[in-house]
Design a protein around this motif. Structure first.
Motif, PDB file in Angstrom:
ATOM      1  N   ASP A   1      59.042  99.750  56.069  1.00 13.55           N
ATOM      2  CA  ASP A   1      57.836  99.360  56.670  1.00 13.55           C
ATOM      3  C   ASP A   1      57.255  98.161  56.248  1.00 13.55           C
ATOM      4  N   GLN A   2      57.912  97.716  54.824  1.00 11.54           N
ATOM      5  CA  GLN A   2      57.339  96.525  54.410  1.00 11.54           C
ATOM      6  C   GLN A   2      57.426  95.452  55.343  1.00 11.54           C
ATOM      7  N   PRO A   3      56.346  94.417  55.550  1.00 14.11           N
ATOM      8  CA  PRO A   3      56.577  93.323  56.543  1.00 14.11           C
ATOM      9  C   PRO A   3      57.572  92.202  56.002  1.00 14.11           C
ATOM     10  N   LEU A   4      58.503  91.744  56.622  1.00 12.46           N
ATOM     11  CA  LEU A   4      59.306  90.834  56.405  1.00 12.46           C
ATOM     12  C   LEU A   4      59.244  89.371  56.823  1.00 12.46           C
ATOM     13  N   MET A   5      58.804  89.478  58.354  1.00  8.27           N
ATOM     14  CA  MET A   5      58.651  88.192  58.704  1.00  8.27           C
ATOM     15  C   MET A   5      57.684  88.509  59.894  1.00  8.27           C
ATOM     16  N   ILE A   6      56.964  87.210  60.414  1.00 10.38           N
ATOM     17  CA  ILE A   6      56.026  87.302  61.339  1.00 10.38           C
ATOM     18  C   ILE A   6      56.453  86.412  62.435  1.00 10.38           C
ATOM     19  N   MET A   7      56.712  86.871  63.567  1.00 13.61           N
ATOM     20  CA  MET A   7      56.806  85.954  64.902  1.00 13.61           C
ATOM     21  C   MET A   7      55.701  85.720  65.589  1.00 13.61           C
ATOM     22  N   GLU A   8      55.786  84.738  66.542  1.00  9.27           N
ATOM     23  CA  GLU A   8      54.687  84.446  67.550  1.00  9.27           C
ATOM     24  C   GLU A   8      55.407  84.315  68.886  1.00  9.27           C
ATOM     25  N   ALA A   9      55.194  85.299  69.882  1.00 12.96           N
ATOM     26  CA  ALA A   9      55.410  85.127  71.366  1.00 12.96           C
ATOM     27  C   ALA A   9      54.579  85.302  72.254  1.00 12.96           C
ATOM     28  N   MET A  10      54.506  84.671  73.206  1.00 15.03           N
ATOM     29  CA  MET A  10      53.283  84.722  74.416  1.00 15.03           C
ATOM     30  C   MET A  10      52.084  84.939  73.872  1.00 15.03           C
ATOM     31  N   LYS A  11      51.915  83.998  72.871  1.00 13.78           N
ATOM     32  CA  LYS A  11      50.558  84.027  72.233  1.00 13.78           C
ATOM     33  C   LYS A  11      50.101  85.137  71.397  1.00 13.78           C
ATOM     34  N   MET A  12      50.859  86.130  71.281  1.00 12.52           N
ATOM     35  CA  MET A  12      50.677  87.054  70.111  1.00 12.52           C
ATOM     36  C   MET A  12      51.716  87.184  69.036  1.00 12.52           C
ATOM     37  N   GLU A  13      51.159  87.802  67.934  1.00 15.45           N
ATOM     38  CA  GLU A  13      51.955  87.896  66.652  1.00 15.45           C
ATOM     39  C   GLU A  13      52.611  89.189  66.754  1.00 15.45           C
ATOM     40  N   HIS A  14      54.002  89.174  66.192  1.00 13.52           N
ATOM     41  CA  HIS A  14      54.557  90.409  65.990  1.00 13.52           C
ATOM     42  C   HIS A  14      55.288  90.482  64.511  1.00 13.52           C
ATOM     43  N   THR A  15      55.053  91.637  63.901  1.00  5.82           N
ATOM     44  CA  THR A  15      55.506  91.573  62.448  1.00  5.82           C
ATOM     45  C   THR A  15      56.838  92.412  62.373  1.00  5.82           C
ATOM     46  N   ILE A  16      57.919  91.780  62.023  1.00  4.21           N
ATOM     47  CA  ILE A  16      59.171  92.545  61.771  1.00  4.21           C
ATOM     48  C   ILE A  16      59.064  93.078  60.259  1.00  4.21           C
ATOM     49  N   LYS A  17      59.311  94.421  60.262  1.00  2.17           N
ATOM     50  CA  LYS A  17      59.374  95.260  59.130  1.00  2.17           C
ATOM     51  C   LYS A  17      60.634  95.869  58.875  1.00  2.17           C
ATOM     52  N   ALA A  18      60.757  96.125  57.353  1.00  2.00           N
ATOM     53  CA  ALA A  18      61.948  96.781  57.028  1.00  2.00           C
ATOM     54  C   ALA A  18      62.056  98.258  57.634  1.00  2.00           C
ATOM     55  N   PRO A  19      63.211  98.425  58.158  1.00  2.00           N
ATOM     56  CA  PRO A  19      63.560  99.834  58.662  1.00  2.00           C
ATOM     57  C   PRO A  19      63.646 100.987  57.812  1.00  2.00           C
ATOM     58  N   ALA A  20      63.981 100.652  56.364  1.00  2.00           N
ATOM     59  CA  ALA A  20      63.912 101.458  55.385  1.00  2.00           C
ATOM     60  C   ALA A  20      64.138 100.925  54.058  1.00  2.00           C
ATOM     61  N   ALA A  21      63.937 101.553  53.029  1.00  2.00           N
ATOM     62  CA  ALA A  21      63.959 101.045  51.582  1.00  2.00           C
ATOM     63  C   ALA A  21      65.378 100.273  51.497  1.00  2.00           C
ATOM     64  N   GLY A  22      65.470  99.282  50.967  1.00  2.00           N
ATOM     65  CA  GLY A  22      66.550  98.518  50.842  1.00  2.00           C
ATOM     66  C   GLY A  22      66.235  97.215  50.051  1.00  2.00           C
ATOM     67  N   LYS A  23      67.542  96.158  50.343  1.00  2.00           N
ATOM     68  CA  LYS A  23      67.378  94.845  49.914  1.00  2.00           C
ATOM     69  C   LYS A  23      67.649  93.968  50.846  1.00  2.00           C
ATOM     70  N   VAL A  24      67.132  92.832  51.034  1.00  2.00           N
ATOM     71  CA  VAL A  24      67.265  91.734  52.065  1.00  2.00           C
ATOM     72  C   VAL A  24      68.298  90.675  51.191  1.00  2.00           C
ATOM     73  N   THR A  25      69.548  90.530  52.164  1.00  2.00           N
ATOM     74  CA  THR A  25      70.521  90.025  51.464  1.00  2.00           C
ATOM     75  C   THR A  25      70.505  88.647  51.918  1.00  2.00           C
ATOM     76  N   GLU A  26      69.871  88.326  53.337  1.00  2.00           N
ATOM     77  CA  GLU A  26      70.383  87.080  53.831  1.00  2.00           C
ATOM     78  C   GLU A  26      69.012  86.612  54.871  1.00  2.00           C
ATOM     79  N   LEU A  27      68.616  85.646  54.691  1.00  2.00           N
ATOM     80  CA  LEU A  27      67.526  85.114  55.836  1.00  2.00           C
ATOM     81  C   LEU A  27      68.032  83.903  56.823  1.00  2.00           C
ATOM     82  N   PHE A  28      67.940  84.205  58.075  1.00  2.00           N
ATOM     83  CA  PHE A  28      68.410  83.389  59.037  1.00  2.00           C
ATOM     84  C   PHE A  28      67.463  82.213  59.884  1.00  2.00           C
TER      85      PHE A  28
END
Length: 667
Positions: A618-645
């Motif tokens: 549940d750690q926040p990874l990214m924040i997107m904005e769509a249709m005037k609102m922010e949406h936080t993308i969170k980690a689905p489990a404990a783990g490791k970020v291997t790549e950012l696109f």
């Protein structure tokens, strides 16, 4: 009165303004973006001018292009609607410089109320009651946090230039302050170009009650009573009603006079709304003043019998107010429900898509639909996802609420996810019927509204299964009538088997539960078995209404089906089922995406991690904005970020993979 006006807006509000202008014999000019070339407001207007690209910043927010369109077409005045340029003081000033009437308040009033902190200072001097808070110039985190600490939690952080729930965060404890402030400032800067904040004491059980005011330039002012807008999600209104339940005449008069005092303190002209928080003890506090027509103005029109857009046009053209305060009366009760393209079950995530099928309730003196779309139109990522406003009226609240529930059950949209079922459940849940209202209503009654509490479904499961069987029979009969051999066994749906019972197997999912239902056809009706319980059923479908007799109990439900989604609208709420279709061997690769897929088209606002970072669930990874609102993308489990696109500022397509992620157990 003007001969021609330009409407600097789009969608339902542009269409609504055009209707009144047409009634008054005033010609209208629409403006439109690339995305709106074939929009309803464009076809309704007498003339239309293209002003730029699909994104609002490339079209509807370009003041110079709007002014040029008005000059080019000879429009004498501009109606800004709400949103976009409606509370933009520079745009108002630009209209004045070009001898074009701005159908709204003067520049000074917009500037005075444009900053929430400045507005608080003005209201304090005018002796209008204020919520305790800090609205000073020092914006350091230390000063803001000290103000919050001193007044005690919870507090509400609000962007001074904000509106529509953006740039707002509730902070419930000292530990949450820094994160809440950062998120509110980020959203405010992105939405308004200004991250100045104020801090207010957060009242835990307030009602949101607003007063509609109107002033002319002849020193006349009236209030057209109040609206209760307490039911909100993400600080945005969902269902509004007028008058406010339980409002005494004395309190109405006190709040109305305070609203007029607020308007006169800034030299106001035209339509405005003064918003108050009404506490449980009857005390009320000024929140803000919206210097424009409000989204929810139709409920005021329904109970007062006045056309507020007509009032706007008359006042802007120099006339006096059409009525005085003692000539205004309240008649009956009205509700407005906002129909949105959004997924209420997924944190109200905005949705996009094409309106493949659209059928609205029949309009009458009691039912009104304000919309800017037609069947086949697209709900795009560029604008607010509101599809329509459903407004109902009747002689009292109970009758109006019955009309609202019925009209919602008759609203049919397919091709895009909507909040109609959510609205129906909200309008029919007992606390709403009982007027148990405050701004935390949805969170407080979540189980009742979303039907997350365990329901027996004793009648609903057999009804849903029976509907599917009967609907299949209807389709087969229609197919048989148009075939060369209507009596062919291939056109039958009676589940015939040699020397066996005539049985259908129906799979349904409700919330997280799956049901395997057996429907056995008998000589007269069906025997339906669910979880070893059997029900003797008969039924028929007529005009989307399923009438059933289950174990001797006759009842009915309105049915809406969109693909494998089936909704039953009953007096105790909307019941949503998903038909489980046979598995044809197709794999769903998205199941392993771990929630790291873009929920919809949007813009990457911020990337909070780097490749190689170890993160917690549940750690926040990214924040997107769509249709005037922010949406936080969170980690689905404990783990490791291997790549950012994606990086901050990138446009993102819905469904795109955002992050390469290895869960802890997969490393």
């Amino acid at each position: 009165m003007f001969n021609k006006i330009l409407i600097a807006n789009r969608g339902e509000i542009a269409c609504r303004i055009i209707k009144t202008a047409r009634k008054l014999g005033v010609l209208t000019v629409a403006v439109y973006s690339d995305a709106d070339a074939n929009a309803l407001h464009v076809t309704m207007a007498d003339e239309a001018v293209h002003i730029g690209g699909s994104a609002s910043r490339d079209s509807y927010l370009l003041s110079e292009r709007v002014i040029e369109a008005a000059r080019r077409t000879g429009a004498q005045a501009i109606h800004p609607g709400y949103g976009f340029l409606s509370e933009n003081a520079e745009f108002c000033r630009l209209c004045e410089q070009n001898n074009i009437v701005f159908i709204g308040p003067p520049v000074g009033a917009i500037e005075a109320m444009g900053s929430k902190s400045a507005a608080k200072n003005i209201m304090e001097r005018a002796q209008v009651p204020l919520v305790p808070g800090y609205h000073g110039e020092d914006q350091s985190e230390a000063v803001l946090k000290k103000a919050a600490d001193d007044m005690g939690y919870p507090v509400l952080l609000k962007a001074t230039a904000g509106g529509g729930g953006k740039g707002m965060r509730q902070v419930w404890s000292e530990n949450e302050f820094s994160d809440g402030l950062a998120a509110a400032k980020r959203e405010a800067l992105n939405g308004f170009g200004d991250d100045t904040m104020l801090v207010e004491k957060y009242l835990t059980q307030p009602r949101h009650v607003e007063i509609q005011v109107f002033c002319d330039n002849h020193d006349n002012a009236v209030y057209l009573f109040e609206r209760d807008c307490s039911v909100q999600r993400r600080h945005q209104k969902v269902i509004e009603e007028a008058p406010a339940p339980g409002m005494s005449e004395a309190l109405r008069k006190e709040m109305g006079e305070a609203a007029i005092k607020s308007a006169k303190a800034i030299g106001y002209e035209g339509a405005g709304t003064v918003e108050f928080l009404l506490d449980v003890d009857g005390s009320f506090y000024f929140m803000e003043m919206n210097t424009r027509l409000q989204v929810e103005h139709p409920v005021t029109e329904m109970i007062s019998g006045q056309d507020l857009v007509e009032w706007q046009l008359r006042v802007a053209s120099g006339e006096t107010l059409p009525k005085s305060q003692d000539q205004l009366t309240i008649k009956g009760h009205a509700f407005e429900a906002r129909i949105y393209a959004e997924d209420a079950d997924n944190d109200f995530l905005p949705a996009t898509g094409f309106l493949a099928y659209l059928s609205t309730p029949l309009e009458s003196d009691n039912v009104r639909v304000d919309t800017g779309v037609r069947q086949g139109d697209e709900v795009s990522v560029y604008y607010d996802p509101m599809i329509a406003k459903l407004i109902v009226w009747d002689e009292n609240r109970d009758k109006a609420l019955q009309r609202l529930a019925k009209a919602l059950s008759e609203y049919r949209i397919s091709g895009v996810t909507t909040n109609i079922d959510f609205l129906y459940n909200l309008a029919t849940c007992q606390p709403f019927v009982d007027e148990d209202l405050d701004t935390g209503f949805i969170e407080k009654h979540e189980d009742k509204i979303f039907h997350k509490d365990e329901q027996s479904l004793t009648e609903e499961l057999p009804m849903a299964a029976l509907y599917l069987v009967l609907a299949n029979e209807q389709k087969a009969k229609q197919k048989a009538q148009s075939s060369n051999d209507p009596f062919s066994p291939w056109n039958q749906t009676n589940a015939w088997r040699l020397n066996e019972a005539h049985v259908h197997h129906v799979g349904l999912r409700h919330n997280d539960s799956v049901y395997d239902i057996v429907v056995e056809q008998k000589r007269h009706g069906f025997m339906i078995t669910v979880d070893s319980k059997s029900y003797d059923c008969q039924g028929h479908i007529e005009n989307d209404v399923l009438t059933t007799n289950i174990n001797g109990y006759r009842s009915a439900a309105t049915i809406a089906q969109n693909g494998d989604q089936i909704s039953l609208y009953r007096q105790n709420g909307a019941f949503n089922f998903v038909q489980i279709l046979p598995d044809l061997g197709c794999d769903d690769d998205t199941a392993d995406a771990g929630g790291l897929i873009a929920p919809m088209n949007g813009t990457m606002v911020s990337v909070l991690v780097s490749a190689g970072d170890v993160v917690t669930a549940d750690q926040p990874l990214m924040i997107m904005e769509a249709m005037k609102m922010e949406h936080t993308i969170k980690a689905p489990a404990a783990g490791k970020v291997t790549e950012l696109f994606f990086a901050a500022g990138d446009m993102v397509d819905g469904g795109a993979q955002l992050v390469g992620f290895a869960a802890e157990e997969d490393k």
